[in-house]
Design an enzyme around this catalytic site. Structure first.
Site, mmCIF file in Angstrom:
data_model
loop_
_atom_site.group_PDB
_atom_site.id
_atom_site.type_symbol
_atom_site.label_atom_id
_atom_site.label_comp_id
_atom_site.label_asym_id
_atom_site.label_seq_id
_atom_site.Cartn_x
_atom_site.Cartn_y
_atom_site.Cartn_z
ATOM 1 C CE LYS A 126 -0.404 4.611 14.114
ATOM 2 N NZ LYS A 126 -1.701 4.368 13.493
ATOM 3 C CB VAL A 155 2.583 9.171 15.093
ATOM 4 C CG1 VAL A 155 1.374 9.577 15.941
ATOM 5 C CG2 VAL A 155 3.505 8.263 15.884
ATOM 6 N N GLY A 194 -3.721 4.815 4.942
ATOM 7 C CA GLY A 194 -3.973 4.681 3.509
ATOM 8 C C GLY A 194 -2.751 5.096 2.707
ATOM 9 C CB THR A 247 -0.899 0.005 1.263
ATOM 10 O OG1 THR A 247 -1.697 -1.158 1.241
ATOM 11 C CG2 THR A 247 -1.777 1.237 1.310
ATOM 12 C CB VAL A 248 3.096 2.729 2.534
ATOM 13 C CG1 VAL A 248 3.783 4.075 2.689
ATOM 14 C CG2 VAL A 248 1.957 2.599 3.536
ATOM 15 N N GLY A 277 -0.183 9.522 9.938
ATOM 16 C CA GLY A 277 -0.262 9.578 8.467
ATOM 17 C C GLY A 277 0.055 10.986 7.990
ATOM 18 N N GLY A 306 -6.570 -0.703 2.450
ATOM 19 C CA GLY A 306 -5.142 -0.513 2.743
ATOM 20 C C GLY A 306 -4.865 0.205 4.052
HETATM 21 P P1 NDP Z 1 1.651 -3.929 2.870
HETATM 22 O O1 NDP Z 1 1.333 -5.225 3.533
HETATM 23 O O2 NDP Z 1 0.658 -3.361 1.950
HETATM 24 O O3 NDP Z 1 3.017 -4.086 2.063
HETATM 25 C C1 NDP Z 1 4.143 -4.685 2.609
HETATM 26 C C2 NDP Z 1 5.226 -4.800 1.543
HETATM 27 O O4 NDP Z 1 6.401 -5.265 2.148
HETATM 28 C C3 NDP Z 1 4.894 -5.733 0.407
HETATM 29 O O5 NDP Z 1 5.408 -5.246 -0.801
HETATM 30 C C4 NDP Z 1 5.617 -7.037 0.802
HETATM 31 O O6 NDP Z 1 6.071 -7.789 -0.313
HETATM 32 C C5 NDP Z 1 6.820 -6.478 1.521
HETATM 33 N N1 NDP Z 1 7.280 -7.390 2.589
HETATM 34 C C6 NDP Z 1 6.602 -7.762 3.699
HETATM 35 N N2 NDP Z 1 7.370 -8.543 4.455
HETATM 36 C C7 NDP Z 1 8.542 -8.684 3.820
HETATM 37 C C8 NDP Z 1 9.752 -9.379 4.103
HETATM 38 N N3 NDP Z 1 9.897 -10.111 5.203
HETATM 39 N N4 NDP Z 1 10.764 -9.280 3.216
HETATM 40 C C9 NDP Z 1 10.643 -8.537 2.102
HETATM 41 N N5 NDP Z 1 9.525 -7.855 1.792
HETATM 42 C C10 NDP Z 1 8.491 -7.930 2.633
HETATM 43 O O7 NDP Z 1 2.006 -2.910 4.045
HETATM 44 P P2 NDP Z 1 1.746 -1.335 4.098
HETATM 45 O O8 NDP Z 1 2.291 -0.720 2.890
HETATM 46 O O9 NDP Z 1 0.334 -1.084 4.463
HETATM 47 O O10 NDP Z 1 2.594 -0.918 5.386
HETATM 48 C C11 NDP Z 1 3.988 -0.811 5.339
HETATM 49 C C12 NDP Z 1 4.489 -0.180 6.630
HETATM 50 O O11 NDP Z 1 3.924 1.113 6.753
HETATM 51 C C13 NDP Z 1 4.098 -0.910 7.915
HETATM 52 O O12 NDP Z 1 5.117 -0.763 8.851
HETATM 53 C C14 NDP Z 1 2.861 -0.157 8.391
HETATM 54 O O13 NDP Z 1 2.663 -0.246 9.770
HETATM 55 C C15 NDP Z 1 3.239 1.240 7.990
HETATM 56 N N6 NDP Z 1 2.122 2.151 7.829
HETATM 57 C C16 NDP Z 1 1.086 1.787 7.017
HETATM 58 C C17 NDP Z 1 0.032 2.637 6.829
HETATM 59 C C18 NDP Z 1 -1.121 2.269 5.980
HETATM 60 O O14 NDP Z 1 -2.109 3.005 5.993
HETATM 61 N N7 NDP Z 1 -1.086 1.192 5.239
HETATM 62 C C19 NDP Z 1 0.010 3.948 7.480
HETATM 63 C C20 NDP Z 1 1.167 4.258 8.286
HETATM 64 C C21 NDP Z 1 2.163 3.368 8.442
HETATM 65 P P3 NDP Z 1 5.076 -8.468 -1.358
HETATM 66 O O15 NDP Z 1 4.553 -7.311 -2.186
HETATM 67 O O16 NDP Z 1 5.896 -9.394 -2.147
HETATM 68 O O17 NDP Z 1 3.999 -9.117 -0.552
HETATM 69 N N1 HSE Z 2 -3.038 0.413 10.543
HETATM 70 C C1 HSE Z 2 -2.831 1.774 10.822
HETATM 71 C C2 HSE Z 2 -4.150 2.457 11.032
HETATM 72 C C3 HSE Z 2 -2.086 2.450 9.697
HETATM 73 O O1 HSE Z 2 -5.167 1.868 10.653
HETATM 74 O O2 HSE Z 2 -4.173 3.553 11.554
HETATM 75 C C4 HSE Z 2 -1.681 3.870 10.025
HETATM 76 O O3 HSE Z 2 -0.688 3.887 10.998
#
Ligand code: NDP
Ligand code: HSE
Length: 580
Positions: A447, A375, A544, A266-267, A377, A429
């Site tokens: 957070k 923290v 998101g 997602t990110v 977004g 997401g």
């Molecule tokens: P996703 O699950 O959407 O994506 C994770 C990505 O990391 C994927 O591309 C996955 O690969 C890759 N991945 C996961 N584990 C491994 C590993 N062990 N080795 C290599 N690659 C790996 O996560 P998000 O994008 O939602 O979140 C990412 C981070 O951002 C997290 O720490 C989350 O807490 C933080 N965050 C997320 C927010 C959100 O709204 N989504 C908001 C704020 C923070 P593959 O594509 O092959 O599966």
């Molecule tokens: N899973 C977290 C939330 C992502 O829903 O707020 C943002 O940190």
């Protein structure tokens, strides 16, 4: 309510060529928000829109009225300003888009080359009390009879300086496609052109005519309004004002930062898409994913993908962007990168919040590790709370810090089943890979731990924070609260005590008018209370793709800006001299 300095930013057609360039403007705006400023963003039409509109009018009509021409040409600015507003909506940055009529920008003189002479200052100030960003279409005004006028070619510069003057702005920056005012146009053949660090009014008028509207320079001179001409994302620029001109000496590195991007979910995908639009600033060298065989969107270069963390960190990099989540591989990447002297940007609150070594200020790590997105977004919680904590006695911070829980609670209030609402949050997401971290309140506890450390230097163990989630709630309970006029919110609280800081997370019924009750869906809100009864409310989207992307890329841009700011690392940002 605390006072907020105002920054006026102007984005010209050379910077905004199409919708693809809107993130550039959004990031500049967001940078001011992180400093706690309110922002008025004045926008020109995309690229050559004004010329094309003018040409079509001339081709199709023999003698259009000037007021009709003014109205037609002003549509170019309306399109770009509204588009910027919509991009900010996606990124979760609350904003209002206004035009010359809305802000009462009155003019006198020739219809197509008018002088601004009045503004509804009280109305604009009132709007800025309620929303941090106002986007205004530049170039246009209205005459005494209420008909449309224009401020002359390049007139958005004048719109920006006029508004900055009328609203007594702290800063006015005209953002162009060059990083300042040069003795000769550096985009041409003048390889020996020197950039001014500071330019007097007369030098600005002498050499700046094609870059800045001369009428705007004369307006600024008449009213004594210093301003900055600079490029987006670069740590230098030219200040123009009263005084003697000075040239810049020395040139800092302009090489792009070599980025290793870990995570393309997602990110990660959002961050990738914003970085590749700025090749002069960022070079994505390698991308770590779990499964290199997974189908990816067409714009992802599969030759950059690796699933091997070791080969990822062994690439020549300046910065590692950790967006894989979890605390195993993520911790390996962060530790390894820091040990190698690289910079790290992460959004991983679970990792940062549970690792004192990443939070303690005394060990030198914090200067090389950025985690604004951990923290809030798009809500600049960490930046704002830590800045306020430097000179105010903060007593309590209440926040809705988890977008997934907030989204789920809203859907339960509408009658949706719990498991269905959680699935929706996952599909959008917002949720963590393991959504129990969201639903049990654990994500909010991380957070709080990050906020307490960054703002107050207090290291809290997230495992010891009393934490109740929303996982025990039913649709009926949430609906019952709603029928009684209450909104259930997962509230995360930090309170100053005689011994330090106490934290807790719990679902809390709140009257609907409470600011914590008013956030919808994935929005976050934070209410900061000081000992003398002042409050500050921050809100916007907290989860998101785009709300997180803007925050991660803002951290990266800060790194690039420092690299380009030269030896002293001082970034020219304000009308004052080189404030950070
Ligand atoms: P996703 O699950 O959407 O994506 C994770 C990505 O990391 C994927 O591309 C996955 O690969 C890759 N991945 C996961 N584990 C491994 C590993 N062990 N080795 C290599 N690659 C790996 O996560 P998000 O994008 O939602 O979140 C990412 C981070 O951002 C997290 O720490 C989350 O807490 C933080 N965050 C997320 C927010 C959100 O709204 N989504 C908001 C704020 C923070 P593959 O594509 O092959 O599966
Ligand atoms: N899973 C977290 C939330 C992502 O829903 O707020 C943002 O940190």
């Amino acid at each position: 309510m605390l006072e907020h300095p105002l920054s006026v930013l102007k984005f010209g057609s050379s910077v905004l060529k199409s919708e693809d360039d809107l993130p550039v403007a959004a990031l500049e705006i967001y940078r001011e928000l992180r400093k706690g400023h309110r922002v008025v963003a004045v926008v020109s039409a995309f690229a050559d829109t004004t010329d094309r509109l003018l040409q079509r009018a001339r081709q199709n009509f023999d003698a259009p009225q000037e007021a009709s021409l003014a109205r037609l040409l002003a549509t170019g600015e309306t399109v770009s300003a509204t588009s910027l507003g919509m991009l900010l909506d996606d990124a979760g940055v609350p904003n209002v888009v206004l035009d010359a009529f809305d802000i009462g920008l009155g003019t006198r003189g020739p219809v197509l080359d008018a002088e601004p002479d009045s503004l509804d200052v009280a109305a604009l100030q009132q709007i800025l009390r309620g929303v941090s960003v106002v986007v205004i279409s530049g170039f246009a005004g209205r005459c005494g009879e209420g008909r449309p006028t224009l401020l002359g070619r390049g007139g958005s510069d004048l719109t920006a300086l006029f508004i900055a003057h009328q609203l007594n702005a702290r800063t006015c920056r005209l953002i162009k496609d060059v990083d300042g005012l040069y003795t000769d146009d550096p985009r041409g053949n003048a390889s020996d052109a020197h950039r001014y660090r500071f330019a007097s009014w007369s030098d600005a008028l002498r050499v700046g005519g094609t870059l800045i509207q001369p009428k705007a320079i004369r307006y600024a001179q008449r009213h004594g309004i210093p301003f900055i001409v600079c490029a987006a994302g670069v740590g230098v620029g030219t200040k123009i004002g009263n005084g003697e001109s000075k040239y810049e000496t020395g040139q800092a590195s302009r090489d792009p930062l070599r980025v290793g991007l870990a995570g393309l979910g997602t990110v990660g995908l959002g961050v990738y898409r914003w970085l590749v639009r700025r090749p002069e600033q960022f070079d994505v060298v390698t991308i770590l994913v779990r499964d290199t065989n997974k189908e990816r969107p067409g714009d992802v270069p599969t030759d950059l993908l690796t699933h091997d963390p070791r080969s990822f960190v062994d690439k020549p990099l300046d910065v590692v962007v950790e967006l894989i989540g979890g605390t195993d591989t993520a911790d390996f990447l962060v530790r390894h990168a820091l040990a190698e002297g690289l910079r790290v940007v992460t959004a991983n609150k679970a990792l940062v919040g549970s690792t004192p070594a990443y939070l303690e200020r005394t060990n030198g790590v914090t200067e090389r590790l950025s985690f604004s997105a951990a923290v809030g977004g798009a809500v600049p919680v960490l930046e704002r709370v830590s800045r306020l904590a430097q000179h105010l006695d903060i007593q309590q911070i209440d926040g809705v810090l988890n977008g997934t829980c907030n989204y789920v609670l809203d859907r339960l209030a509408e009658g949706c089943e719990f498991s269905h609402a959680v699935r929706e949050a996952q599909d959008r997401g917002f949720a963590e890979e393991d959504p129990t971290l969201d639903l049990t309140g654990k994500d909010s506890a991380y957070k709080l731990a990050v906020t307490a450390a960054v703002a107050f230097g207090a290291i809290l163990d997230p495992e010891s924070i009393p934490c109740e989630g929303i996982d025990g709630l039913s649709t009926q309970e949430v609906q019952h609260a709603a029928q009684s006029g209450l909104a259930l919110r997962l509230v995360a609280r930090l309170t100053r005590t005689a011994h330090g800081w106490a934290a807790r997370v719990a679902p809390t019924p709140l009257p609907k008018e409470d600011p914590l009750a008013q956030v919808r869906g994935e929005e976050n809100v934070v209410v900061i209370r000081t000992r003398d009864g002042k409050t500050e409310v921050l809100h916007g989207k907290g989860a998101g793709r785009w709300p997180t992307t803007i925050s991660v890329v803002a951290d990266l841009l800060d790194l690039y800006r420092r690299r380009t700011a030269g030896a002293g690392g001082r970034v020219l940002t304000g009308a004052g001299s080189g404030e950070q």
